[in-house]
Design an enzyme around this catalytic site. Structure first.
Site, PDB file in Angstrom:
ATOM      1  N   HIS A   1       0.815  -1.818  -0.327  1.00  0.00           N
ATOM      2  CA  HIS A   1      -0.184   0.017  -0.327  1.00  0.00           C
ATOM      3  C   HIS A   1       1.036   1.456  -0.173  1.00  0.00           C
ATOM      4  CE1 HIS A   1      -3.291  -2.761   0.975  1.00  0.00           C
ATOM      5  NE2 HIS A   1      -4.015  -1.257   0.986  1.00  0.00           N
TER       6      HIS A   1
ATOM      7  N   ASP B   1      -5.900  -3.316   7.953  1.00  0.00           N
ATOM      8  CA  ASP B   1      -7.031  -2.535   6.908  1.00  0.00           C
ATOM      9  C   ASP B   1      -7.386  -4.189   6.369  1.00  0.00           C
ATOM     10  OD1 ASP B   1      -9.067  -1.486   5.194  1.00  0.00           O
ATOM     11  OD2 ASP B   1      -7.497  -0.788   3.513  1.00  0.00           O
TER      12      ASP B   1
END
Length: 387
Positions: free
Chosen positions: A256, A279
């Site tokens: 990410h 997440d």
């Protein structure tokens, strides 16, 4: 009956200690004492000498785990199942995260979180609403048809929810796009106790700064679902870097955000303002290779969770892996990596008065790690579980 945990090295959340024991009574830590001062009337549990006892990990953004997606089934059972799956990777407290969806389902998820918190040793610390008050320009994998601005009913409901959660030591986090929500709304929610986080946003630098003044406290998965910083358009990323008071949640999976960006972030921000989130999505803790989100197939490929067109859809990482990555990819001291997974998220949520440390009066939420940083056992409210 008091129990004493002894034998392992201890990280209190602030420093490493050798030759100390943790005295637990009920759901609280009663004392941290030298081994020669262990109470004689306590039940002693000897831990492996090469293990490390640390504050339990806290995760403020968990969409799913163990094959369960909170949006699919916004129920008490789903919240508890996600917490149970995350516990195997050292997470003793989390916010089940409900992403942009229908208003009725959003409220159902909130009610489920309130009820789940009431269960003993549930590991549920409230709820994170990631949307629906976000930008249609930066939806990520969120379904655009559900994105909206808050109405009067939303504001009444969300303003009342923090008090209900706080009675059980919980928190409500709401991720919103500052350009889509007026300052008056931000001020009302923040004054009611909602922890507001900027995310899924295309806001200008100036608008982001205004929102921070109005009551936005931090940033959701910084760098992701927001425009990159440019020389004449610094945007929300530079606002986050520049605001010493702002908290930044990051996904440390090496996918990410490039490790170099995370190293830069950690150099710029004051110590303690960057914390880890996962997440996580349903595949975490399982062997499954795909799942469904909004009727779309999400594929699990080489550490990534992506739609068929390549859009990232959450993360395939657990918290202990994120800690290991901070050591391996960022070159941080282990103590700081552990704080990023425990003390700092507790501080962000305003729970650092009873979570995030191994200290007298704190809840006995603990994680026992092997030398290679895998999880041996956890305690939630003093209740042990081996892994």
């Amino acid at each position: 009956m008091r129990q004493v945990l002894v034998g392992a090295r201890l990280f209190t959340g602030e420093r490493m200690l050798d030759g100390h024991a943790v005295v637990v009574e009920g759901e609280r830590i009663r004392a941290v004492v030298p081994v020669d001062a262990v109470p004689t009337d306590a039940q002693v549990q000897r831990l492996p000498e090469d293990a490390l006892l640390v504050p339990g990990f806290l995760d403020a953004q968990v969409n799913g785990a163990g094959g369960v997606l909170f949006n699919d089934t916004p129920t008490v059972e789903a919240a508890l199942a996600i917490a149970a799956a995350a516990r195997r990777s050292g997470t003793t407290g989390l916010l089940p995260t409900f992403i942009t969806d229908e208003p009725g389902r959003m409220r159902q998820a909130c009610e489920a979180a309130v009820e789940a918190m009431a269960r003993p040793a549930s590991g549920v610390l409230g709820i994170h609403l990631e949307g629906p008050f976000i930008s249609g320009e930066r939806p990520g994998v969120h379904e655009s048809r559900f994105i909206r601005v808050p109405d009067a009913g939303d504001l009444d409901y969300l303003s009342a929810l923090p008090a209900r959660l706080a009675g059980q030591g919980g928190r409500l986090v709401v991720t919103l796009a500052p350009e889509c929500v007026a300052d008056a709304v931000i001020q009302r929610l923040a004054s009611a106790g909602v922890v507001l986080s900027a995310g899924h946003t295309a806001a200008t630098y100036e608008r982001t700064r205004e929102a921070l003044v109005a009551g936005v406290r931090g940033f959701t998965h910084l760098f992701n679902a927001m425009p990159p910083a440019q020389s004449r358009q610094p945007g929300p990323v530079v606002a986050a870097l520049e605001a010493d008071e702002a908290w930044c949640g990051v996904i440390a999976d090496g996918i990410h955000v490039h490790p170099a960006m995370l190293r830069l972030l950690l150099r710029v921000k004051p110590p303690g303002r960057v914390f880890l989130v996962t997440d996580a999505m349903p595949p975490v803790g399982t062997e499954v290779t795909s799942f469904m989100l909004y009727g779309r197939t999400i594929l699990r490929r080489e550490g990534r969770l992506v739609t068929e067109n390549g859009t990232l859809a959450g993360a395939d990482i657990d918290m202990v892996s994120a800690v290991r990555n901070c050591v391996r990819l960022l070159g941080l001291p282990l103590e700081e990596c552990l704080r990023m997974a425990s003390l700092y998220p507790a501080s962000y949520l305003g729970l650092d008065g009873h979570l995030g440390r191994v200290a007298p009066g704190y809840r006995a939420d603990l994680t026992l790690l092997r030398a290679e940083l895998s999880v041996l056992a956890t305690w939630v409210g003093g209740q042990q579980q081996r892994h």
